[in-house]
Motif scaffolding. Structure first.
Motif, PDB file in Angstrom:
ATOM      1  N   LEU A 191      47.864  41.550  56.896  1.00 26.35           N
ATOM      2  CA  LEU A 191      46.962  40.413  56.672  1.00 26.35           C
ATOM      3  C   LEU A 191      46.310  39.989  57.980  1.00 26.35           C
ATOM      4  CD1 LEU A 191      49.163  38.411  54.173  1.00 26.35           C
ATOM      5  CD2 LEU A 191      46.882  39.314  53.688  1.00 26.35           C
ATOM      6  N   LEU A 192      47.082  39.962  59.062  1.00 21.48           N
ATOM      7  CA  LEU A 192      46.543  39.606  60.381  1.00 21.48           C
ATOM      8  C   LEU A 192      45.506  40.622  60.856  1.00 21.48           C
ATOM      9  CD1 LEU A 192      49.818  38.382  62.077  1.00 21.48           C
ATOM     10  CD2 LEU A 192      47.748  37.016  61.754  1.00 21.48           C
ATOM     11  N   ALA A 193      45.573  41.842  60.341  1.00 24.92           N
ATOM     12  CA  ALA A 193      44.623  42.888  60.704  1.00 24.92           C
ATOM     13  C   ALA A 193      43.409  42.922  59.774  1.00 24.92           C
ATOM     14  CB  ALA A 193      45.314  44.246  60.699  1.00 24.92           C
ATOM     15  N   GLY A 194      43.357  42.015  58.789  1.00 27.40           N
ATOM     16  CA  GLY A 194      42.197  41.946  57.901  1.00 27.40           C
ATOM     17  C   GLY A 194      42.324  42.713  56.603  1.00 27.40           C
ATOM     18  N   ILE A 195      43.485  43.323  56.366  1.00 30.41           N
ATOM     19  CA  ILE A 195      43.688  44.064  55.114  1.00 30.41           C
ATOM     20  C   ILE A 195      43.718  43.079  53.950  1.00 30.41           C
ATOM     21  CG2 ILE A 195      45.286  45.565  53.834  1.00 30.41           C
ATOM     22  CD1 ILE A 195      44.000  46.943  56.258  1.00 30.41           C
ATOM     23  N   ILE A 196      43.111  43.479  52.850  1.00 28.34           N
ATOM     24  CA  ILE A 196      43.069  42.662  51.639  1.00 28.34           C
ATOM     25  C   ILE A 196      44.053  43.245  50.634  1.00 28.34           C
ATOM     26  CG2 ILE A 196      41.637  41.874  49.715  1.00 28.34           C
ATOM     27  CD1 ILE A 196      39.224  42.173  51.651  1.00 28.34           C
ATOM     28  N   PHE A 197      44.905  42.394  50.094  1.00 31.20           N
ATOM     29  CA  PHE A 197      45.835  42.794  49.046  1.00 31.20           C
ATOM     30  C   PHE A 197      45.355  42.208  47.735  1.00 31.20           C
ATOM     31  CE2 PHE A 197      48.411  43.112  52.838  1.00 31.20           C
ATOM     32  CZ  PHE A 197      49.143  44.272  52.628  1.00 31.20           C
ATOM     33  N   GLY A 198      45.574  42.941  46.656  1.00 32.22           N
ATOM     34  CA  GLY A 198      45.163  42.394  45.377  1.00 32.22           C
ATOM     35  C   GLY A 198      45.452  43.308  44.217  1.00 32.22           C
ATOM     36  N   ASP A 199      45.019  42.848  43.067  1.00 31.99           N
ATOM     37  CA  ASP A 199      45.113  43.588  41.821  1.00 31.99           C
ATOM     38  C   ASP A 199      43.798  43.373  41.071  1.00 31.99           C
ATOM     39  OD1 ASP A 199      45.573  44.633  39.296  1.00 31.99           O
ATOM     40  OD2 ASP A 199      47.553  43.709  39.086  1.00 31.99           O
ATOM     41  N   PRO A 200      42.933  44.388  41.049  1.00 35.30           N
ATOM     42  CA  PRO A 200      41.635  44.233  40.387  1.00 35.30           C
ATOM     43  C   PRO A 200      41.734  43.911  38.887  1.00 35.30           C
ATOM     44  CG  PRO A 200      41.693  46.251  41.691  1.00 35.30           C
ATOM     45  CD  PRO A 200      43.078  45.686  41.681  1.00 35.30           C
ATOM     46  N   HIS A 201      42.824  44.321  38.245  1.00 36.07           N
ATOM     47  CA  HIS A 201      42.967  44.057  36.809  1.00 36.07           C
ATOM     48  C   HIS A 201      43.231  42.588  36.524  1.00 36.07           C
ATOM     49  CE1 HIS A 201      43.562  48.408  37.104  1.00 36.07           C
ATOM     50  NE2 HIS A 201      43.030  48.437  35.902  1.00 36.07           N
ATOM     51  N   THR A 202      44.058  41.957  37.357  1.00 39.59           N
ATOM     52  CA  THR A 202      44.356  40.533  37.157  1.00 39.59           C
ATOM     53  C   THR A 202      43.420  39.641  37.976  1.00 39.59           C
ATOM     54  OG1 THR A 202      45.992  40.512  38.953  1.00 39.59           O
ATOM     55  CG2 THR A 202      46.798  40.992  36.716  1.00 39.59           C
ATOM     56  N   LYS A 203      42.614  40.271  38.835  1.00 37.08           N
ATOM     57  CA  LYS A 203      41.672  39.572  39.709  1.00 37.08           C
ATOM     58  C   LYS A 203      42.384  38.570  40.624  1.00 37.08           C
ATOM     59  CE  LYS A 203      37.800  40.397  36.756  1.00 37.08           C
ATOM     60  NZ  LYS A 203      37.001  39.971  35.678  1.00 37.08           N
ATOM     61  N   GLU A 204      43.522  39.000  41.161  1.00 39.20           N
ATOM     62  CA  GLU A 204      44.266  38.220  42.147  1.00 39.20           C
ATOM     63  C   GLU A 204      44.112  38.910  43.503  1.00 39.20           C
ATOM     64  OE1 GLU A 204      48.048  36.234  40.017  1.00 39.20           O
ATOM     65  OE2 GLU A 204      48.148  38.404  40.204  1.00 39.20           O
ATOM     66  N   TYR A 205      43.762  38.141  44.521  1.00 39.16           N
ATOM     67  CA  TYR A 205      43.565  38.695  45.858  1.00 39.16           C
ATOM     68  C   TYR A 205      44.158  37.748  46.893  1.00 39.16           C
ATOM     69  CZ  TYR A 205      40.144  41.577  43.460  1.00 39.16           C
ATOM     70  OH  TYR A 205      39.532  42.441  42.590  1.00 39.16           O
ATOM     71  N   ILE A 206      44.723  38.336  47.950  1.00 36.40           N
ATOM     72  CA  ILE A 206      45.216  37.573  49.090  1.00 36.40           C
ATOM     73  C   ILE A 206      44.657  38.209  50.346  1.00 36.40           C
ATOM     74  CG2 ILE A 206      47.242  36.901  50.440  1.00 36.40           C
ATOM     75  CD1 ILE A 206      48.830  36.792  47.856  1.00 36.40           C
ATOM     76  N   TYR A 207      44.082  37.376  51.215  1.00 38.08           N
ATOM     77  CA  TYR A 207      43.528  37.876  52.473  1.00 38.08           C
ATOM     78  C   TYR A 207      43.480  36.738  53.488  1.00 38.08           C
ATOM     79  CZ  TYR A 207      39.311  35.726  50.540  1.00 38.08           C
ATOM     80  OH  TYR A 207      38.426  34.840  49.993  1.00 38.08           O
TER      81      TYR A 207
END
Length: 76
Positions: free
Chosen positions: A9-25
């Motif tokens: 996350l500190l490096a700018g990577i985005i985590f998520g799930d496109p099916h549930t449309k949940e993202y953390i960044y």
């Protein structure tokens, strides 16, 4: 909490799930601050969360590195 997820996350990577449309960044402006905040996008809304909470949610929601529909591959 996942130390690896927090470092990503500190490096700018985005985590998520496109099916549930949940993202953390982490927005670029938060890098280097004393208590950086991340963004949790869920159900069309955005919420600020701590880096520790973000690491926990990435792990427990089984979120993977992904491409954000607006931001692309990295948040900054």
């Amino acid at each position: 909490m996942s130390q690896i997820a927090k470092k990503h996350l500190l490096a700018g990577i985005i985590f998520g799930d496109p099916h549930t449309k949940e993202y953390i960044y982490m927005p670029g402006g938060e890098v280097g601050t004393e208590s950086p905040l991340c963004v949790l996008e869920r159900n069309g809304s955005r919420q600020d969360i701590s880096l520790d909470e973000a690491g926990y949610l990435v792990e427990h929601l089984s979120l993977k590195k992904t491409i954000h529909p607006t931001l692309g591959k990295k948040s900054f």
